[in-house]
Write a protein that holds these residues in place. Structure first.
Motif, PDB file in Angstrom:
ATOM      1  N   GLY A 180       0.796  -1.222   0.000  1.00  0.00           N
ATOM      2  CA  GLY A 180       0.000   0.000   0.000  1.00  0.00           C
ATOM      3  C   GLY A 180       0.825   1.267   0.000  1.00  0.00           C
ATOM      4  N   MET A 181       2.102   1.175  -0.375  1.00  0.00           N
ATOM      5  CA  MET A 181       2.946   2.360  -0.406  1.00  0.00           C
ATOM      6  C   MET A 181       2.829   3.077  -1.750  1.00  0.00           C
ATOM      7  SD  MET A 181       6.439   1.183   1.561  1.00  0.00           S
ATOM      8  CE  MET A 181       6.843   2.886   2.010  1.00  0.00           C
ATOM      9  N   ARG A 182       3.062   4.364  -1.738  1.00  0.00           N
ATOM     10  CA  ARG A 182       3.170   5.168  -2.952  1.00  0.00           C
ATOM     11  C   ARG A 182       4.639   5.168  -3.353  1.00  0.00           C
ATOM     12  NH1 ARG A 182       3.944  11.141  -3.001  1.00  0.00           N
ATOM     13  NH2 ARG A 182       3.438  11.930  -5.095  1.00  0.00           N
ATOM     14  N   VAL A 183       4.943   4.949  -4.622  1.00  0.00           N
ATOM     15  CA  VAL A 183       6.322   4.777  -5.073  1.00  0.00           C
ATOM     16  C   VAL A 183       6.688   5.854  -6.091  1.00  0.00           C
ATOM     17  CG1 VAL A 183       7.992   3.237  -6.180  1.00  0.00           C
ATOM     18  CG2 VAL A 183       6.250   2.290  -4.652  1.00  0.00           C
ATOM     19  N   LEU A 184       7.766   6.589  -5.771  1.00  0.00           N
ATOM     20  CA  LEU A 184       8.374   7.527  -6.704  1.00  0.00           C
ATOM     21  C   LEU A 184       9.764   7.019  -7.042  1.00  0.00           C
ATOM     22  CD1 LEU A 184       7.555  10.917  -4.902  1.00  0.00           C
ATOM     23  CD2 LEU A 184       6.207   9.765  -6.672  1.00  0.00           C
ATOM     24  N   TYR A 185      10.256   7.373  -8.216  1.00  0.00           N
ATOM     25  CA  TYR A 185      11.641   7.011  -8.524  1.00  0.00           C
ATOM     26  C   TYR A 185      12.309   8.100  -9.348  1.00  0.00           C
ATOM     27  CZ  TYR A 185      10.196   5.466 -13.261  1.00  0.00           C
ATOM     28  OH  TYR A 185       9.714   5.407 -14.546  1.00  0.00           O
ATOM     29  N   TYR A 186      13.644   8.156  -9.175  1.00  0.00           N
ATOM     30  CA  TYR A 186      14.472   9.080  -9.942  1.00  0.00           C
ATOM     31  C   TYR A 186      15.616   8.293 -10.555  1.00  0.00           C
ATOM     32  CZ  TYR A 186      17.997  12.588 -11.031  1.00  0.00           C
ATOM     33  OH  TYR A 186      18.932  13.343 -11.686  1.00  0.00           O
ATOM     34  N   ASP A 187      15.839   8.484 -11.853  1.00  0.00           N
ATOM     35  CA  ASP A 187      16.914   7.799 -12.558  1.00  0.00           C
ATOM     36  C   ASP A 187      17.424   8.730 -13.652  1.00  0.00           C
ATOM     37  OD1 ASP A 187      17.532   4.389 -12.905  1.00  0.00           O
ATOM     38  OD2 ASP A 187      18.463   5.860 -14.231  1.00  0.00           O
ATOM     39  N   VAL A 188      18.714   8.670 -13.904  1.00  0.00           N
ATOM     40  CA  VAL A 188      19.286   9.522 -14.949  1.00  0.00           C
ATOM     41  C   VAL A 188      18.936   9.004 -16.335  1.00  0.00           C
ATOM     42  CG1 VAL A 188      21.187  10.329 -13.506  1.00  0.00           C
ATOM     43  CG2 VAL A 188      21.474   8.235 -14.854  1.00  0.00           C
ATOM     44  N   MET A 189      18.461   7.758 -16.416  1.00  0.00           N
ATOM     45  CA  MET A 189      17.993   7.190 -17.677  1.00  0.00           C
ATOM     46  C   MET A 189      16.476   7.083 -17.664  1.00  0.00           C
ATOM     47  SD  MET A 189      20.777   4.128 -18.271  1.00  0.00           S
ATOM     48  CE  MET A 189      20.081   3.737 -19.886  1.00  0.00           C
ATOM     49  N   SER A 197       4.196   3.016 -10.012  1.00  0.00           N
ATOM     50  CA  SER A 197       5.381   3.825  -9.720  1.00  0.00           C
ATOM     51  C   SER A 197       5.412   5.035 -10.649  1.00  0.00           C
ATOM     52  CB  SER A 197       6.652   2.999  -9.916  1.00  0.00           C
ATOM     53  OG  SER A 197       6.697   1.924  -9.008  1.00  0.00           O
ATOM     54  N   ARG A 198       5.904   6.149 -10.119  1.00  0.00           N
ATOM     55  CA  ARG A 198       5.894   7.385 -10.905  1.00  0.00           C
ATOM     56  C   ARG A 198       7.277   8.014 -10.903  1.00  0.00           C
ATOM     57  NH1 ARG A 198       4.914  12.783  -9.916  1.00  0.00           N
ATOM     58  NH2 ARG A 198       4.427  12.425  -7.712  1.00  0.00           N
ATOM     59  N   PRO A 199       7.803   8.359 -12.076  1.00  0.00           N
ATOM     60  CA  PRO A 199       9.105   9.037 -12.125  1.00  0.00           C
ATOM     61  C   PRO A 199       8.977  10.495 -11.730  1.00  0.00           C
ATOM     62  CG  PRO A 199       8.216   8.821 -14.332  1.00  0.00           C
ATOM     63  CD  PRO A 199       7.259   8.107 -13.421  1.00  0.00           C
ATOM     64  N   VAL A 200      10.063  11.042 -11.169  1.00  0.00           N
ATOM     65  CA  VAL A 200      10.129  12.473 -10.885  1.00  0.00           C
ATOM     66  C   VAL A 200      11.292  13.053 -11.672  1.00  0.00           C
ATOM     67  CG1 VAL A 200       9.050  12.296  -8.627  1.00  0.00           C
ATOM     68  CG2 VAL A 200      11.532  12.091  -8.829  1.00  0.00           C
ATOM     69  N   ALA A 201      11.253  14.351 -11.890  1.00  0.00           N
ATOM     70  CA  ALA A 201      12.222  14.979 -12.792  1.00  0.00           C
ATOM     71  C   ALA A 201      13.568  15.236 -12.135  1.00  0.00           C
ATOM     72  CB  ALA A 201      11.650  16.293 -13.325  1.00  0.00           C
ATOM     73  N   THR A 202      13.579  15.459 -10.828  1.00  0.00           N
ATOM     74  CA  THR A 202      14.824  15.809 -10.159  1.00  0.00           C
ATOM     75  C   THR A 202      14.988  15.020  -8.870  1.00  0.00           C
ATOM     76  OG1 THR A 202      13.878  17.604  -8.838  1.00  0.00           O
ATOM     77  CG2 THR A 202      14.665  18.159 -11.064  1.00  0.00           C
ATOM     78  N   LEU A 203      16.227  14.908  -8.434  1.00  0.00           N
ATOM     79  CA  LEU A 203      16.505  14.250  -7.166  1.00  0.00           C
ATOM     80  C   LEU A 203      15.887  15.027  -6.012  1.00  0.00           C
ATOM     81  CD1 LEU A 203      17.983  12.097  -5.473  1.00  0.00           C
ATOM     82  CD2 LEU A 203      20.029  13.545  -5.576  1.00  0.00           C
ATOM     83  N   ALA A 204      15.974  16.337  -6.064  1.00  0.00           N
ATOM     84  CA  ALA A 204      15.413  17.164  -4.997  1.00  0.00           C
ATOM     85  C   ALA A 204      13.911  16.937  -4.847  1.00  0.00           C
ATOM     86  CB  ALA A 204      15.701  18.642  -5.273  1.00  0.00           C
ATOM     87  N   GLU A 205      13.213  16.770  -5.962  1.00  0.00           N
ATOM     88  CA  GLU A 205      11.772  16.513  -5.911  1.00  0.00           C
ATOM     89  C   GLU A 205      11.483  15.207  -5.197  1.00  0.00           C
ATOM     90  OE1 GLU A 205       7.974  15.949  -8.989  1.00  0.00           O
ATOM     91  OE2 GLU A 205       9.960  16.511  -9.753  1.00  0.00           O
ATOM     92  N   LEU A 206      12.258  14.174  -5.497  1.00  0.00           N
ATOM     93  CA  LEU A 206      12.063  12.885  -4.825  1.00  0.00           C
ATOM     94  C   LEU A 206      12.345  13.002  -3.335  1.00  0.00           C
ATOM     95  CD1 LEU A 206      12.824   9.355  -5.913  1.00  0.00           C
ATOM     96  CD2 LEU A 206      14.026  10.155  -3.880  1.00  0.00           C
TER      97      LEU A 206
END
Length: 415
Positions: A180-189, A197-206
């Protein structure tokens, strides 16, 4: 195999007297697979220092290591018989990959086999941290009874931020969603998200949105100390940090300070900038003694299932290269994989990537009136890797002539 100016070996049989050295207690599944193919396998429980390793590699054709063995250029320069290296783990930063490339030695690893084990451990640490289970357990062990709910939470509805959405990160995201967790991820690729799961644009945002931040990145110049004081300050107050990737990606002193100041409520660390060479050595870190901090000795992938699977995965890659020259999956080498052609011998040639090499090789083939059944050349900026199948009656002459070229690095025959 040969080096420039020396004679190559006779056609290699899979039952030939070839030697394998496995270090760091690599799972017996690898030894069993390699021995079944007629290779002579020596298996040691510890890592070797570079000086000792260079001596032990004399006459060794295949080397298996884990994370504690370092292979600098000086070792590769002395390992004249070495054909390939198998890293029985995910990371390969312990090997000087450019030097191995230039010595004609492909390096194989296991990018898939321990992903589940690491993902499960990280998810367990999320629960342990949010419930402060290690602190409560330690208290009961010392005779204290502190039945409290303050600071203890469910993980359902919380946000997990994954830095590095590769094999481990993406699988972890799927498991976290099942709780039941919400998942964000950040990757340079650019990575395809799994589930919700949802990508974010910057590390700071994550960092600013996550209740738990977990790292799953390789050790590279761009990831070195990527979680320093500035990045830790960007994390949500009361969040937790988990690092089961590489010890060099987190500033341990900055993390300790963030925990002491209560900006972060907990951390779980499995990897460190400097780690002991063996289980009998002592270990000290600034994180020791801090509340709600889980410290483990680099065991993210250390399950029996993962180690057995890694043993088979890397041993399979080594055997395919040994028997057919296949380099699919090598991290520092042109990737080539062709099926063997019955009734032929295969010449495998690694050479410096300079103009005119293929012309010189084809001239040798033409002068010896050899019939080529198949030929593939793949290059990178430093080397060329040639796989050539031709008639058996002239294969040895062709091999010796190719090995005598000034551009030759390694040449051998398989049959």
């Amino acid at each position: 195999m040969s080096t420039s100016g020396s004679s190559p070996q006779r056609p290699i049989s899979k039952k030939g007297p070839f030697r394998v050295l496995l270090l760091e207690n690599i799972h017996v599944s690898a030894q069993e697979m390699l021995s079944a193919e007629g290779l002579s396998v020596e298996r040691l429980s510890a890592a070797l220092k570079p000086e000792e390793l260079a001596e032990r590699l004399q006459g060794v054709h295949l080397l298996g290591i884990r994370s504690k063995t370092t292979i600098p250029p000086s070792v590769l320069a002395k390992a004249k018989d070495l054909l390939a290296i198998g890293a029985f783990c995910i990371g390969t930063n312990q090997v000087d990959l450019p030097a191995a490339n230039q010595h004609g030695v492909p390096v194989f690893n296991a990018p898939f086999s321990n992903t589940r084990s690491v993902a499960e451990m990280v998810l367990a640490e999320v629960v342990v941290l949010t419930r402060q289970l290690f602190d409560r357990s330690r208290e009961v062990h010392t005779g204290q009874w502190r039945k409290v709910a303050t600071g203890s939470h469910e993980v359902r509805g919380k946000t997990l931020g994954i830095i590095g959405y590769g094999h481990i990160g993406s699988q972890l995201g799927v498991l976290a969603e099942s709780l039941g967790m919400r998942v964000l991820y950040y990757d340079v690729m650019t990575r395809l998200p799994l589930g919700n799961s949802r990508p974010v644009a910057t590390l700071a945002e994550l960092l600013g949105q996550s209740d738990f931040v977990t790292l799953h990145v390789p050790a590279t110049p761009s990831t070195h100390m990527m979680m320093g004081a500035e990045q830790l300050a960007q994390m949500k107050p009361g969040a937790c940090l988990i690092n089961a990737s590489r010890g060099t990606v987190v500033d341990i002193s900055a993390l300790a300070q963030a925990l002491r100041s209560k900006h972060l409520s907990g951390a779980a660390v499995d990897v460190y900038p400097e780690e002991p060479e063996g289980n009998s050595d002592g270990f000290v870190t600034e994180l020791q003694g801090l509340s709600n901090v889980v410290l483990t000795p680099h065991i993210g992938g250390s399950t029996e299932e993962a180690q057995a699977s890694i043993g088979k995965e890397v041993a399979t890659s080594l055997l395919k290269f040994f028997k057919s020259g296949a380099t699919t999956g090598a991290v520092n080498f042109p990737n080539v994989e062709n099926p063997l052609i019955p009734g032929t011998h295969r010449i495998l040639n690694v050479h410096r990537n300079t103009p005119g090499v293929l012309r010189d090789i084809n001239r040798i083939v033409s002068d010896l009136n050899a019939n080529i059944h198949a030929q593939v050349l793949s290059t990178d900026s430093n080397i060329g890797y040639l796989v050539m199948d031709l008639d058996q009656d002239v294969s040895q002459q062709v091999c010796e002539a190719i090995a005598s070229l000034s551009t030759d690095i390694k040449t051998r025959i398989v049959s």
